[in-house]
Design a protein around this motif. Structure first.
Motif, mmCIF file in Angstrom:
data_model
loop_
_atom_site.group_PDB
_atom_site.id
_atom_site.type_symbol
_atom_site.label_atom_id
_atom_site.label_comp_id
_atom_site.label_asym_id
_atom_site.label_seq_id
_atom_site.Cartn_x
_atom_site.Cartn_y
_atom_site.Cartn_z
ATOM 1 N N THR A 50 42.209 48.018 4.218
ATOM 2 C CA THR A 50 40.753 48.134 4.083
ATOM 3 C C THR A 50 40.265 47.438 2.818
ATOM 4 O O THR A 50 39.278 46.695 2.842
ATOM 5 C CB THR A 50 40.333 49.623 4.069
ATOM 6 O OG1 THR A 50 40.789 50.245 5.267
ATOM 7 C CG2 THR A 50 38.836 49.763 3.948
ATOM 8 N N LEU A 51 40.964 47.662 1.698
ATOM 9 C CA LEU A 51 40.570 47.021 0.437
ATOM 10 C C LEU A 51 40.676 45.501 0.523
ATOM 11 O O LEU A 51 39.797 44.784 0.055
ATOM 12 C CB LEU A 51 41.425 47.534 -0.717
ATOM 13 C CG LEU A 51 41.027 48.884 -1.280
ATOM 14 C CD1 LEU A 51 42.072 49.377 -2.272
ATOM 15 C CD2 LEU A 51 39.675 48.804 -1.958
ATOM 16 N N LYS A 53 40.408 43.651 3.162
ATOM 17 C CA LYS A 53 39.331 43.173 4.025
ATOM 18 C C LYS A 53 37.999 43.172 3.257
ATOM 19 O O LYS A 53 37.219 42.230 3.343
ATOM 20 C CB LYS A 53 39.216 44.044 5.276
ATOM 21 C CG LYS A 53 38.222 43.519 6.295
ATOM 22 C CD LYS A 53 38.174 44.389 7.522
ATOM 23 C CE LYS A 53 39.378 44.030 8.381
ATOM 24 N NZ LYS A 53 39.320 44.702 9.698
ATOM 25 N N GLN A 54 37.743 44.226 2.468
ATOM 26 C CA GLN A 54 36.506 44.308 1.699
ATOM 27 C C GLN A 54 36.429 43.214 0.638
ATOM 28 O O GLN A 54 35.353 42.703 0.337
ATOM 29 C CB GLN A 54 36.367 45.684 1.052
ATOM 30 C CG GLN A 54 36.073 46.780 2.041
ATOM 31 C CD GLN A 54 36.065 48.163 1.412
ATOM 32 O OE1 GLN A 54 36.530 48.362 0.301
ATOM 33 N NE2 GLN A 54 35.534 49.126 2.147
ATOM 34 N N GLU A 57 34.698 39.952 1.579
ATOM 35 C CA GLU A 57 33.239 39.900 1.694
ATOM 36 C C GLU A 57 32.671 39.193 0.464
ATOM 37 O O GLU A 57 33.087 39.451 -0.665
ATOM 38 C CB GLU A 57 32.658 41.302 1.811
ATOM 39 C CG GLU A 57 33.071 42.018 3.081
ATOM 40 C CD GLU A 57 32.575 43.454 3.143
ATOM 41 O OE1 GLU A 57 31.619 43.797 2.404
ATOM 42 O OE2 GLU A 57 33.162 44.230 3.904
ATOM 43 N N ILE A 60 31.249 41.328 -2.622
ATOM 44 C CA ILE A 60 32.303 42.063 -3.332
ATOM 45 C C ILE A 60 33.209 41.084 -4.073
ATOM 46 O O ILE A 60 33.586 41.317 -5.221
ATOM 47 C CB ILE A 60 33.107 42.951 -2.362
ATOM 48 C CG1 ILE A 60 32.195 44.057 -1.827
ATOM 49 C CG2 ILE A 60 34.331 43.537 -3.036
ATOM 50 C CD1 ILE A 60 32.810 44.931 -0.769
#
Length: 136
Positions: A50-51, A53-54, A57, A60
């Motif tokens: 998850t991290l 993938k974030q 962005e 971010i």
């Protein structure tokens, strides 16, 4: 969980004397960047994925770069720990060697546990934040 703890303890006991040279990658970051370290103790925990993938962005990623941060990961598997460094400049991103990975683990003083640990280290080399995400 007990088997992982024993495996880690055995690994550190046998490799500790061999790794007397300080290969701690965090020392290279001292005064330059703010390392964010994610240690995945349970392979099934989605926190690391998850991290990652974030961080792809745009907003971010830009904030991450503005704060002079680098991203380290350590994953425990059947053959021991594997580490990686992700930096703004792709040439600075790399897989950590086993001595570097073990030095990183020793420097973080993780202790025993399960889940995924997320640790933010300041430019001064001190832990600023440490959170444990429990396994699902």
């Amino acid at each position: 969980m007990l088997i992982r703890s024993l495996t880690l303890a055995t690994l550190m006991a046998f490799t500790g004397p061999l790794l007397a040279a300080d290969d701690n990658p965090l020392k290279q970051e001292l005064g330059k960047t703010r390392p964010l370290v994610v240690v995945e103790l349970d392979a099934g925990n989605p926190t690391l994925a998850t991290l990652k993938k974030q961080l792809e962005e745009a907003a971010i990623k830009q904030s991450f770069e503005e704060r002079s941060m680098v991203f380290y990961t350590v994953k425990f598997g059947s053959i021991g720990a594997e580490g990686e460094k992700f930096a703004k400049d792709p040439k600075d991103s790399k897989k950590l060697t086993p001595p570097e990975t073990n030095a990183l683990i020793r420097a973080l003083k993780l202790g025993v546990g399960s889940g995924t640990k997320v640790i933010l280290i300041g430019k001064d080399g001190e832990k600023k934040l440490e959170k444990t995400v429990p396994p699902d």
